[in-house]
Design a protein around this motif. Structure first.
Motif, PDB file in Angstrom:
ATOM      1  N   THR A 128       7.838  -5.498  -7.771  1.00 25.12           N
ATOM      2  CA  THR A 128       7.595  -6.729  -7.013  1.00 25.12           C
ATOM      3  C   THR A 128       7.903  -6.508  -5.539  1.00 25.12           C
ATOM      4  N   TYR A 129       6.997  -7.000  -4.691  1.00 29.64           N
ATOM      5  CA  TYR A 129       7.130  -6.909  -3.246  1.00 29.64           C
ATOM      6  C   TYR A 129       6.808  -8.291  -2.683  1.00 29.64           C
ATOM      7  N   GLY A 130       7.836  -9.131  -2.480  1.00 29.81           N
ATOM      8  CA  GLY A 130       7.607 -10.503  -2.023  1.00 29.81           C
ATOM      9  C   GLY A 130       6.879 -11.281  -3.105  1.00 29.81           C
ATOM     10  N   ASP A 131       5.707 -11.832  -2.765  1.00 27.51           N
ATOM     11  CA  ASP A 131       4.912 -12.605  -3.723  1.00 27.51           C
ATOM     12  C   ASP A 131       3.927 -11.748  -4.510  1.00 27.51           C
ATOM     13  N   THR A 132       3.932 -10.449  -4.247  1.00 32.53           N
ATOM     14  CA  THR A 132       2.960  -9.530  -4.845  1.00 32.53           C
ATOM     15  C   THR A 132       3.627  -8.605  -5.858  1.00 32.53           C
ATOM     16  N   VAL A 133       2.900  -8.342  -6.945  1.00 30.13           N
ATOM     17  CA  VAL A 133       3.374  -7.412  -7.979  1.00 30.13           C
ATOM     18  C   VAL A 133       2.332  -6.318  -8.169  1.00 30.13           C
ATOM     19  N   LEU A 134       2.813  -5.100  -8.320  1.00 31.02           N
ATOM     20  CA  LEU A 134       1.967  -3.993  -8.768  1.00 31.02           C
ATOM     21  C   LEU A 134       2.327  -3.742 -10.219  1.00 31.02           C
ATOM     22  N   ILE A 172      -7.371   3.904 -11.445  1.00 30.74           N
ATOM     23  CA  ILE A 172      -8.134   2.697 -11.148  1.00 30.74           C
ATOM     24  C   ILE A 172      -7.175   1.710 -10.500  1.00 30.74           C
ATOM     25  N   PHE A 173      -7.567   1.215  -9.334  1.00 30.10           N
ATOM     26  CA  PHE A 173      -6.793   0.205  -8.625  1.00 30.10           C
ATOM     27  C   PHE A 173      -7.634  -1.053  -8.527  1.00 30.10           C
ATOM     28  N   ALA A 174      -7.059  -2.207  -8.876  1.00 32.99           N
ATOM     29  CA  ALA A 174      -7.777  -3.477  -8.788  1.00 32.99           C
ATOM     30  C   ALA A 174      -6.916  -4.502  -8.062  1.00 32.99           C
ATOM     31  N   ASP A 175      -7.521  -5.159  -7.095  1.00 34.24           N
ATOM     32  CA  ASP A 175      -6.854  -6.223  -6.343  1.00 34.24           C
ATOM     33  C   ASP A 175      -7.788  -7.426  -6.303  1.00 34.24           C
ATOM     34  N   PRO A 176      -7.935  -8.117  -7.452  1.00 29.59           N
ATOM     35  CA  PRO A 176      -8.827  -9.279  -7.467  1.00 29.59           C
ATOM     36  C   PRO A 176      -8.239 -10.441  -6.663  1.00 29.59           C
ATOM     37  N   LYS A 200       0.838  -1.207   0.000  1.00 27.98           N
ATOM     38  CA  LYS A 200       0.000   0.000   0.000  1.00 27.98           C
ATOM     39  C   LYS A 200       0.872   1.257   0.000  1.00 27.98           C
ATOM     40  N   GLY A 201       1.908   1.262   0.824  1.00 31.46           N
ATOM     41  CA  GLY A 201       2.832   2.400   0.852  1.00 31.46           C
ATOM     42  C   GLY A 201       3.516   2.596  -0.488  1.00 31.46           C
ATOM     43  N   ALA A 202       3.945   1.497  -1.092  1.00 34.80           N
ATOM     44  CA  ALA A 202       4.600   1.569  -2.405  1.00 34.80           C
ATOM     45  C   ALA A 202       3.640   2.094  -3.471  1.00 34.80           C
ATOM     46  N   LEU A 203       2.400   1.637  -3.419  1.00 36.32           N
ATOM     47  CA  LEU A 203       1.383   2.097  -4.373  1.00 36.32           C
ATOM     48  C   LEU A 203       1.242   3.612  -4.316  1.00 36.32           C
ATOM     49  N   LYS A 219      -9.337   8.170 -17.784  1.00 38.85           N
ATOM     50  CA  LYS A 219      -9.228   9.466 -18.442  1.00 38.85           C
ATOM     51  C   LYS A 219      -7.849   9.533 -19.104  1.00 38.85           C
ATOM     52  N   ASN A 220      -7.678  10.435 -20.070  1.00 40.36           N
ATOM     53  CA  ASN A 220      -6.356  10.627 -20.668  1.00 40.36           C
ATOM     54  C   ASN A 220      -5.354  10.969 -19.578  1.00 40.36           C
ATOM     55  N   GLY A 221      -4.201  10.319 -19.611  1.00 38.28           N
ATOM     56  CA  GLY A 221      -3.184  10.511 -18.596  1.00 38.28           C
ATOM     57  C   GLY A 221      -3.428   9.691 -17.341  1.00 38.28           C
ATOM     58  N   GLY A 222      -4.524   8.922 -17.322  1.00 40.51           N
ATOM     59  CA  GLY A 222      -4.891   8.130 -16.156  1.00 40.51           C
ATOM     60  C   GLY A 222      -3.992   6.922 -15.954  1.00 40.51           C
ATOM     61  N   ILE A 223      -4.088   6.357 -14.769  1.00 41.90           N
ATOM     62  CA  ILE A 223      -3.240   5.233 -14.370  1.00 41.90           C
ATOM     63  C   ILE A 223      -4.115   4.082 -13.890  1.00 41.90           C
ATOM     64  N   PHE A 224      -3.797   2.880 -14.384  1.00 41.72           N
ATOM     65  CA  PHE A 224      -4.426   1.654 -13.890  1.00 41.72           C
ATOM     66  C   PHE A 224      -3.355   0.836 -13.193  1.00 41.72           C
ATOM     67  N   VAL A 225      -3.635   0.440 -11.940  1.00 38.41           N
ATOM     68  CA  VAL A 225      -2.707  -0.385 -11.176  1.00 38.41           C
ATOM     69  C   VAL A 225      -3.418  -1.683 -10.804  1.00 38.41           C
TER      70      VAL A 225
END
Length: 153
Positions: A139-145, A94-98, A18-21, A117-123
Motif C-alpha cells: 500500500t502506498y497512500g490510497d493506492t495498492v499494488l 502483466i501490469f494493469a492500472d484500470p 512506479k518506483g515501488a513497482l 508464462k510459468n513463473g510470470g507476475i501479474f501486478v
C-alpha cells in the motif's frame, strides 16, 4: 475520477508507486511486459528503459497514438479485456492500472493470470478500498499494488 464533461480523467501512476513497482519486479531485461490500460504509457516506457519487450494496450485512440510516438514497443488500440480474450501471446509480466471506476476486476484478474508464462507476475494497481486476495500486496497512500505469481507446473 471524471472531469467536468463526464469523461474519465487520467490518473497516472505516481512516481512513488512506479518506483515501488520496479523495485518489486527487479531485473526485467529481455522479459515480455504487457501494460494494460496504458494511459500515458509511462509504466511501459519505464519497462522499455529497463530492457523489457513491451506491449501497450490502450483503448483511447488519442492516447494510443501519443504512446506510439514515444514508445519502444508495440501499441494496440483496444479494450484491455477484449485484448486478453483474443490475444494468443503470453507474458512474463502483466501490469494493469484500470480506472478506479472499473467494474470487471474479477474478469481482468482471471484473464491476466491465464496469459502469464510459468513463473510470470501479474501486478494490479487499484484503490486501497479493494482487496483481491493477491499473493502479495503493498500500500502506498490510497493506492495498492496487488501481485500474483504464476507458479511453474
Amino acid at each position: 475520477m471524471k472531469n467536468s464533461r463526464g469523461k474519465q480523467k487520467l490518473r497516472p501512476t505516481s512516481s512513488l508507486v512506479k518506483g515501488a513497482l520496479f523495485n518489486m519486479l527487479g531485473d526485467i531485461e529481455g522479459l515480455s511486459f504487457l501494460d494494460l490500460f496504458a494511459g500515458t504509457g509511462q509504466v511501459g516506457l519505464e519497462a522499455c528503459k529497463r530492457g523489457a519487450k513491451v506491449t501497450f494496450v490502450e483503448k483511447n485512440r488519442t492516447l494510443a497514438e501519443k504512446i506510439k510516438h514515444l514508445s519502444c514497443g508495440q501499441v494496440v488500440c483496444m479494450d484491455a479485456i477484449r485484448f486478453l480474450e483474443t490475444s494468443e501471446s503470453y507474458y512474463d509480466i502483466i501490469f494493469a492500472d484500470p480506472p478506479y471506476s472499473f467494474e470487471s476486476y474479477d474478469k481482468l484478474i482471471h484473464l491476466a493470470l491465464k496469459k502469464l508464462k510459468n513463473g510470470g507476475i501479474f501486478v494490479l494497481e487499484h484503490s486501497k478500498k479493494l482487496n483481491f486476495g493477491a499473493d502479495k500486496m503493498k500500500t502506498y497512500g490510497d493506492t495498492v499494488l496487488s501481485l500474483w505469481r504464476k507458479e511453474d507446473g
